[in-house]
Write a protein that holds these residues in place. Structure first.
Motif, PDB file in Angstrom:
ATOM      1  N   LEU A 229     -19.490  -0.014 -19.716  1.00 49.66           N
ATOM      2  CA  LEU A 229     -19.568   0.788 -18.492  1.00 49.66           C
ATOM      3  C   LEU A 229     -19.020   0.011 -17.297  1.00 49.66           C
ATOM      4  N   LEU A 230     -19.433  -1.240 -17.166  1.00 45.69           N
ATOM      5  CA  LEU A 230     -19.000  -2.056 -16.033  1.00 45.69           C
ATOM      6  C   LEU A 230     -17.504  -2.316 -16.083  1.00 45.69           C
ATOM      7  N   SER A 231     -16.998  -2.672 -17.254  1.00 42.04           N
ATOM      8  CA  SER A 231     -15.580  -3.005 -17.382  1.00 42.04           C
ATOM      9  C   SER A 231     -14.690  -1.797 -17.101  1.00 42.04           C
ATOM     10  N   VAL A 232     -15.048  -0.651 -17.646  1.00 39.66           N
ATOM     11  CA  VAL A 232     -14.244   0.551 -17.425  1.00 39.66           C
ATOM     12  C   VAL A 232     -14.353   1.010 -15.971  1.00 39.66           C
ATOM     13  N   ALA A 233     -15.536   0.853 -15.378  1.00 37.46           N
ATOM     14  CA  ALA A 233     -15.716   1.200 -13.965  1.00 37.46           C
ATOM     15  C   ALA A 233     -14.797   0.355 -13.085  1.00 37.46           C
ATOM     16  N   LEU A 234     -14.652  -0.914 -13.415  1.00 36.96           N
ATOM     17  CA  LEU A 234     -13.777  -1.803 -12.649  1.00 36.96           C
ATOM     18  C   LEU A 234     -12.321  -1.352 -12.749  1.00 36.96           C
ATOM     19  N   VAL A 235     -11.904  -0.992 -13.951  1.00 33.15           N
ATOM     20  CA  VAL A 235     -10.510  -0.571 -14.155  1.00 33.15           C
ATOM     21  C   VAL A 235     -10.245   0.773 -13.464  1.00 33.15           C
TER      22      VAL A 235
ATOM     23  N   GLY B  27      -5.849  -5.551  -7.927  1.00 32.61           N
ATOM     24  CA  GLY B  27      -5.381  -6.390  -9.026  1.00 32.61           C
ATOM     25  C   GLY B  27      -6.494  -7.098  -9.770  1.00 32.61           C
ATOM     26  N   PRO B  28      -7.322  -7.886  -9.082  1.00 30.50           N
ATOM     27  CA  PRO B  28      -8.432  -8.576  -9.758  1.00 30.50           C
ATOM     28  C   PRO B  28      -9.441  -7.624 -10.385  1.00 30.50           C
ATOM     29  N   LEU B  29      -9.637  -6.449  -9.773  1.00 32.10           N
ATOM     30  CA  LEU B  29     -10.558  -5.465 -10.358  1.00 32.10           C
ATOM     31  C   LEU B  29     -10.092  -5.065 -11.757  1.00 32.10           C
ATOM     32  N   ALA B  30      -8.807  -4.720 -11.862  1.00 36.25           N
ATOM     33  CA  ALA B  30      -8.272  -4.292 -13.155  1.00 36.25           C
ATOM     34  C   ALA B  30      -8.310  -5.428 -14.169  1.00 36.25           C
ATOM     35  N   LEU B  31      -7.850  -6.604 -13.759  1.00 29.80           N
ATOM     36  CA  LEU B  31      -7.801  -7.749 -14.683  1.00 29.80           C
ATOM     37  C   LEU B  31      -9.190  -8.100 -15.197  1.00 29.80           C
ATOM     38  N   SER B  32     -10.172  -8.161 -14.306  1.00 26.65           N
ATOM     39  CA  SER B  32     -11.527  -8.503 -14.725  1.00 26.65           C
ATOM     40  C   SER B  32     -12.092  -7.425 -15.653  1.00 26.65           C
TER      41      SER B  32
ATOM     42  N   SER C 217     -10.009   0.243  -9.804  1.00 24.07           N
ATOM     43  CA  SER C 217      -8.705  -0.333  -9.469  1.00 24.07           C
ATOM     44  C   SER C 217      -7.635   0.749  -9.448  1.00 24.07           C
ATOM     45  N   GLY C 218      -7.659   1.629 -10.448  1.00 26.38           N
ATOM     46  CA  GLY C 218      -6.669   2.705 -10.505  1.00 26.38           C
ATOM     47  C   GLY C 218      -6.765   3.622  -9.298  1.00 26.38           C
ATOM     48  N   CYS C 219      -8.000   3.914  -8.882  1.00 22.65           N
ATOM     49  CA  CYS C 219      -8.203   4.767  -7.706  1.00 22.65           C
ATOM     50  C   CYS C 219      -7.711   4.061  -6.445  1.00 22.65           C
ATOM     51  N   ALA C 220      -7.899   2.752  -6.375  1.00 22.08           N
ATOM     52  CA  ALA C 220      -7.418   1.989  -5.223  1.00 22.08           C
ATOM     53  C   ALA C 220      -5.895   2.035  -5.145  1.00 22.08           C
TER      54      ALA C 220
END
Length: 292
Positions: free
Chosen positions: A42-48, A90-95, A51-54
């Motif tokens: 959940l956390l990892s997909v939320a971060l990606v 960038g860091p949101l997606a990578l993490s 990032s996509g929304c950003a």
């Protein structure tokens, strides 16, 4: 300032996707749930997704300024610079990608999430949204990925159920998005976004909406005879699908298209929520195929 960065990730969209992602995870898990892994997924997909929304906010800042509902977004009013937004996205997606792999050791799930990210930030945001009436369909390809990623993260594979999940959530987004395009038509017209209801007209969009709802219900029901879901889920599919179709058919004679579209939009959210819940609790019941 942190509130501005939070808005950049479109929390409402992220939360909605977490619900569908969880349903896919529960569907694949059946009785045994690895709760710690689910939290990581959940956390990892939320971060990606955030990032996509950003990235979407960065690219769309010009057209967002033309629409009433988006003209107060951080990229439009200057709260966040383009450089700062990129350094944030960038860091949101990578993490997110790293965390998903470390938490699941499932390359398939990571690859699907990456494909969804590329389609959304690249194909949809950069081109199709602005230049094609098929933008909604392209966007649905990525929007349907979360439940599939959840399923694959739990099962470790992409199988028939994963394919059905992807197709049904792709189809679901079409009437859902067309409804938005109808009751937000003034905004889309102001920004010159070629959504199908605006280009082809509301009557044509209504006919497509009915077809999509019928197709969605049929595809969603396939999980039952194929042995992936049981009677609880089947009941939810039939009840919600018929209700949604009834609202869609009412649109053919609606006197107020805006009001009707808002009703259709609302019930589309109810439908996907009900089915997500049904997938989650249906894991405790035997597959319907085994009850015949």
């Amino acid at each position: 300032m942190y509130r501005s960065y939070l808005k950049l990730t479109k929390p409402g969209i992220v939360l909605g996707n977490m619900i569908s992602l969880s349903s896919g995870y529960f569907l694949a898990s059946r009785i045994t749930i690895h709760w710690s892994q689910l939290v990581i997924v959940l956390l990892s997909v939320a971060l990606v997704i955030g990032s996509g929304c950003a990235v979407n906010n960065i690219v769309d800042r010009d057209i967002d300024a033309l629409m009433t509902r988006t003209r107060t977004r951080p990229m439009v009013n200057g709260e966040i610079s383009t450089r700062a937004a990129l350094l944030f996205a960038g860091p949101l997606a990578l993490s997110g990608f790293v965390l998903l792999y470390q938490g699941t050791k499932c390359p398939v799930a990571v690859m699907l999430l990456l494909v969804g990210y590329i389609v959304y930030t690249g194909f949809y945001t950069l081109f199709f949204k602005r230049h094609s009436i098929h933008g909604t369909m392209v966007g649905s390809f990525s929007g349907a990925m979360p439940p599939v990623v959840g399923y694959c993260a739990a099962s470790g594979r992409f199988d028939t159920a994963a394919l059905i999940l992807w197709i049904m959530f792709c189809i679901w987004q079409m009437p859902h998005s067309y409804a938005i395009a109808i009751f937000r038509s003034a905004d889309y017209r102001a920004a010159a976004i070629p959504v199908y209801p605006l280009v082809k007209g509301t009557p044509a969009a209504k006919r497509h909406i009915i077809g999509y709802i019928f197709a969605f219900t049929c595809v969603a029901a396939l999980l039952v005879p194929l042995g992936y879901a049981g009677a609880i889920y089947l009941l939810a599919v039939l009840a919600s699908g018929i209700s949604w179709l009834w609202i869609g058919l009412r649109g053919l004679k609606a006197q107020d298209d805006i009001l009707w579209a808002r009703q259709l939009f609302f019930i589309s959210i109810v439908v996907v929520t009900i089915l997500s819940i049904a997938m989650s609790i249906d894991r405790f019941s035997p597959p319907y195929i085994g009850m015949l």
